[in-house]
Motif scaffolding. Structure first.
Motif, PDB file in Angstrom:
ATOM      1  N   THR A 181       0.838  -1.207   0.000  1.00 33.93           N
ATOM      2  CA  THR A 181       0.000   0.000   0.000  1.00 33.93           C
ATOM      3  C   THR A 181       0.869   1.251   0.000  1.00 33.93           C
ATOM      4  O   THR A 181       0.576   2.233  -0.700  1.00 33.93           O
ATOM      5  CB  THR A 181      -0.922   0.017   1.227  1.00 33.93           C
ATOM      6  N   GLY A 182       1.934   1.218   0.769  1.00 32.61           N
ATOM      7  CA  GLY A 182       2.840   2.351   0.834  1.00 32.61           C
ATOM      8  C   GLY A 182       3.499   2.659  -0.492  1.00 32.61           C
ATOM      9  O   GLY A 182       3.667   3.833  -0.859  1.00 32.61           O
ATOM     10  N   ILE A 183       3.881   1.633  -1.237  1.00 29.93           N
ATOM     11  CA  ILE A 183       4.495   1.857  -2.550  1.00 29.93           C
ATOM     12  C   ILE A 183       3.543   2.644  -3.451  1.00 29.93           C
ATOM     13  O   ILE A 183       3.936   3.619  -4.106  1.00 29.93           O
ATOM     14  CB  ILE A 183       4.884   0.517  -3.203  1.00 29.93           C
ATOM     15  N   GLY A 184       2.282   2.224  -3.474  1.00 33.71           N
ATOM     16  CA  GLY A 184       1.305   2.942  -4.290  1.00 33.71           C
ATOM     17  C   GLY A 184       1.119   4.370  -3.831  1.00 33.71           C
ATOM     18  O   GLY A 184       1.045   5.301  -4.654  1.00 33.71           O
ATOM     19  N   ASN A 185       1.054   4.580  -2.524  1.00 31.54           N
ATOM     20  CA  ASN A 185       0.872   5.934  -2.009  1.00 31.54           C
ATOM     21  C   ASN A 185       2.105   6.794  -2.264  1.00 31.54           C
ATOM     22  O   ASN A 185       1.980   8.000  -2.509  1.00 31.54           O
ATOM     23  CB  ASN A 185       0.562   5.883  -0.514  1.00 31.54           C
ATOM     24  N   GLY A 186       3.287   6.196  -2.210  1.00 31.65           N
ATOM     25  CA  GLY A 186       4.505   6.948  -2.507  1.00 31.65           C
ATOM     26  C   GLY A 186       4.523   7.457  -3.935  1.00 31.65           C
ATOM     27  O   GLY A 186       4.952   8.586  -4.208  1.00 31.65           O
ATOM     28  N   ILE A 187       4.046   6.629  -4.862  1.00 29.90           N
ATOM     29  CA  ILE A 187       3.952   7.053  -6.263  1.00 29.90           C
ATOM     30  C   ILE A 187       2.965   8.210  -6.403  1.00 29.90           C
ATOM     31  O   ILE A 187       3.243   9.217  -7.066  1.00 29.90           O
ATOM     32  CB  ILE A 187       3.531   5.866  -7.153  1.00 29.90           C
ATOM     33  N   ASN A 188       1.815   8.078  -5.770  1.00 29.86           N
ATOM     34  CA  ASN A 188       0.784   9.111  -5.903  1.00 29.86           C
ATOM     35  C   ASN A 188       1.183  10.425  -5.251  1.00 29.86           C
ATOM     36  O   ASN A 188       0.941  11.505  -5.807  1.00 29.86           O
ATOM     37  CB  ASN A 188      -0.532   8.611  -5.312  1.00 29.86           C
ATOM     38  N   THR A 189       1.768  10.363  -4.062  1.00 30.56           N
ATOM     39  CA  THR A 189       2.137  11.609  -3.390  1.00 30.56           C
ATOM     40  C   THR A 189       3.312  12.307  -4.072  1.00 30.56           C
ATOM     41  O   THR A 189       3.503  13.509  -3.887  1.00 30.56           O
ATOM     42  CB  THR A 189       2.470  11.351  -1.905  1.00 30.56           C
ATOM     43  N   SER A 190       4.083  11.570  -4.872  1.00 31.34           N
ATOM     44  CA  SER A 190       5.133  12.199  -5.676  1.00 31.34           C
ATOM     45  C   SER A 190       4.555  12.890  -6.904  1.00 31.34           C
ATOM     46  O   SER A 190       5.093  13.904  -7.364  1.00 31.34           O
ATOM     47  CB  SER A 190       6.156  11.145  -6.135  1.00 31.34           C
ATOM     48  N   THR A 191       3.466  12.344  -7.418  1.00 36.26           N
ATOM     49  CA  THR A 191       2.975  12.747  -8.737  1.00 36.26           C
ATOM     50  C   THR A 191       1.813  13.729  -8.689  1.00 36.26           C
ATOM     51  O   THR A 191       1.756  14.671  -9.488  1.00 36.26           O
ATOM     52  CB  THR A 191       2.537  11.502  -9.534  1.00 36.26           C
ATOM     53  N   VAL A 192       0.875  13.527  -7.766  1.00 37.99           N
ATOM     54  CA  VAL A 192      -0.353  14.323  -7.765  1.00 37.99           C
ATOM     55  C   VAL A 192      -0.088  15.828  -7.613  1.00 37.99           C
ATOM     56  O   VAL A 192      -0.638  16.631  -8.384  1.00 37.99           O
ATOM     57  CB  VAL A 192      -1.334  13.818  -6.684  1.00 37.99           C
ATOM     58  N   PRO A 193       0.725  16.280  -6.627  1.00 38.96           N
ATOM     59  CA  PRO A 193       0.964  17.730  -6.528  1.00 38.96           C
ATOM     60  C   PRO A 193       1.614  18.306  -7.784  1.00 38.96           C
ATOM     61  O   PRO A 193       1.320  19.447  -8.180  1.00 38.96           O
ATOM     62  CB  PRO A 193       1.894  17.855  -5.313  1.00 38.96           C
TER      63      PRO A 193
END
Length: 505
Positions: free
Chosen positions: A110-122
């Motif tokens: 779950t953390g891997i997916g969230n790490g990708i999103n929090t890097s990309t979304v902003p």
């Protein structure tokens, strides 16, 4: 859909992703003390709880590092989709766990997916919005983090009355699937970042994306001026070189590439060293073990801290583009240092002398600390700043590197908090007091103002001086009015239409 309506939809999709981030961030704190959770995992020790909780940050760190390498290949939208899919797998693994090892694997995935999103979304949000509202849009994302945290706090409070593990802790975890699915569906129909497209040489697609976001024809002056400015800034940053090499990351000169990367990294590190996630993750635990509150009351107070986040994080949405980035961060850090000092005193009196009034005051200052942190934009600005300060050529890598700092130091803080609270007691809060106090001069001397400037203007930020305390003026010229070698401003393109066009959002 195009123009302002399309930009609003981009903001809603981005905010939905950060609502999932906030929910995922807060949900575990309300589960680790429940009997159903403890029974399922054979009454885990404090060390085991700390490991299971904090291993999530290692997954997020890994996701950010993956984005560093693959983000520019996949693009902004595809990266978010990949992150959501990985989070879905991790959520299912967590919800079906019957052993500590199983749960740890689920937390990492779950953390891997969230790490990708929090890097990309902003980054996606920053590259698709206007300079004068960029801070507001990403502050809305920060607000949605708190909405997610608030939902998780009160949901886990509601399920805490059940002894059935399926209801008590599995249901709150599996609900992450709902938030992720909503975000994934909303991404359909949204344009890719025009700046990413231009960096990849897909210029026709970029021009169309710019036109959609502006609500104009591809040949309109505002679209053409933005297109040429982005192109010129990108070409200038390349300085005649081809692919990025490791040496390029350490470049100085007028672009100050290494300095930009370091500023983004450190601001995310500072966000964690304020101590905020020690409060978020272990609010119920700290209130129960350190301030000696009953578990049910500690959960209620934890829910109130979530509501405090929700209310006060709305404030920067109103002022961040007018006040800028520097001043709120400095005022907030000073206020947080004072709150941590008072909390330390209150914890000392409550735990050592049994002073009930001191314990009550401690709870009040925990809430006041959260109000200060969220009200002075420490929620959103560390996510916003790396997307602003890094030039287009290095923006993906800069955002990913900064996000990796957030999760690495998040891991450190979450890992040491149970042990620090148990072994140091009230002295533990003095550590965060010192960090917050130190951040005031660090921000003043090293962090230039970025508010109101287009991303292309920020590429030229260090051309005249590298003294951050001299770079305090906010941008006022609006989008597509940049003077770089080879750029064409709106005034040059069609001066007579500038006033009319600049009125548009």
């Amino acid at each position: 859909m195009k123009g302002a309506a399309l930009r609003v939809l981009v903001s809603i999709a981005s905010s939905s992703a950060f609502l999932l981030f906030g929910y995922d961030q807060g949900v575990f704190a309300g589960l680790i003390g429940g009997n159903g959770f403890k029974d399922t995992f054979n009454n885990p020790s404090t060390t085991t709880i700390g490991t299971v909780t904090s291993i999530y940050e290692i997954g997020c760190f890994a996701g950010a590092i993956l984005t560093f390498y693959m983000g520019n290949r996949l693009g902004r939208k595809s990266s978010i989709w990949v992150g959501l899919f990985i989070m879905l797998i991790g959520t299912i693994l967590q919800a079906t766990a019957f052993g500590v090892g199983h749960m740890i694997v689920g937390r990492i995935v779950t953390g891997i997916g969230n790490g990708i999103n929090t890097s990309t979304v902003p980054m996606y949000q920053a590259e698709t919005t206007k300079a004068r509202s960029r801070g507001r849009m990403i502050s809305i994302e920060g607000w949605f983090i708190t909405i997610g945290i608030t939902i998780s706090y009160w949901l886990t409070y509601g399920t805490s009355f059940s002894e059935d593990p399926t209801i008590q802790w599995r249901t709150p975890i599996i609900l992450q699937v709902v938030f992720g699915a909503i975000t994934a569906v909303m991404l359909f129909g949204l344009p890719e970042s025009p700046r990413f497209l231009m960096a990849k040489g897909r210029n026709e697609e970029a021009l169309e994306a710019l036109a959609l976001l502006e609500g104009e024809d591809t040949q309109s002056p505002v679209v053409q001026a933005q297109y040429r400015n982005i192109s010129a800034a990108l070409e200038f940053s390349k300085s005649g070189t081809g692919e990025i090499t490791w040496r390029d990351y350490f470049a100085g000169g007028k672009q100050q590439t290494f300095r930009r990367l370091a500023l983004g990294y450190v601001i995310q590190m500072m966000q964690q060293l304020t101590g905020i996630n020690a409060v978020i993750f272990y609010s119920a635990y700290l209130l129960e073990k350190v301030l000696n509150l009953e578990r049910e009351l500690s959960l209620i107070v934890g829910g109130c801290t979530g509501l405090t986040f929700f209310v006060f994080t709305f404030i920067p949405i109103i002022f961040i583009d007018n006040w800028g980035r520097r001043k709120p961060l400095m005022y907030g850090a000073a206020g947080q240092a004072i709150c941590m000092a008072v909390i330390a005193v209150c914890v000392k009196l409550a735990s050592e002398n049994g002073n009930v009034k001191a314990g009550t005051a401690g709870v009040i200052f925990v809430i006041l600390y959260i109000a200060t942190y969220s009200g002075f934009a420490w929620v959103a600005t560390p996510w916003l700043y790396p997307t602003e300060i890094n030039e287009l050529r290095f923006r993906n890598q800069g955002a990913a590197l900064a996000t990796s700092a957030n999760w690495l130091w998040n891991f450190v803080v979450v890992k040491i908090t149970p042990l620090g609270a148990e072994n140091l007691g009230w002295k533990f809060f003095l550590i965060f007091m010192c960090f917050n106090a130190a951040f005031v001069p660090i921000i003043y001397f090293f962090y230039p103002e970025t508010a109101g400037k287009t991303l292309e203007e920020l590429d030229a930020l260090f051309w005249e001086t590298t003294c951050a305390w001299k770079l305090t003026e906010k941008g006022t010229r609006g989008d597509a009015d940049l003077e770089l070698p080879g750029t064409i401003s709106l005034d040059e393109e069609k001066r007579g239409s500038h006033d009319e066009l600049s009125e548009k959002m």
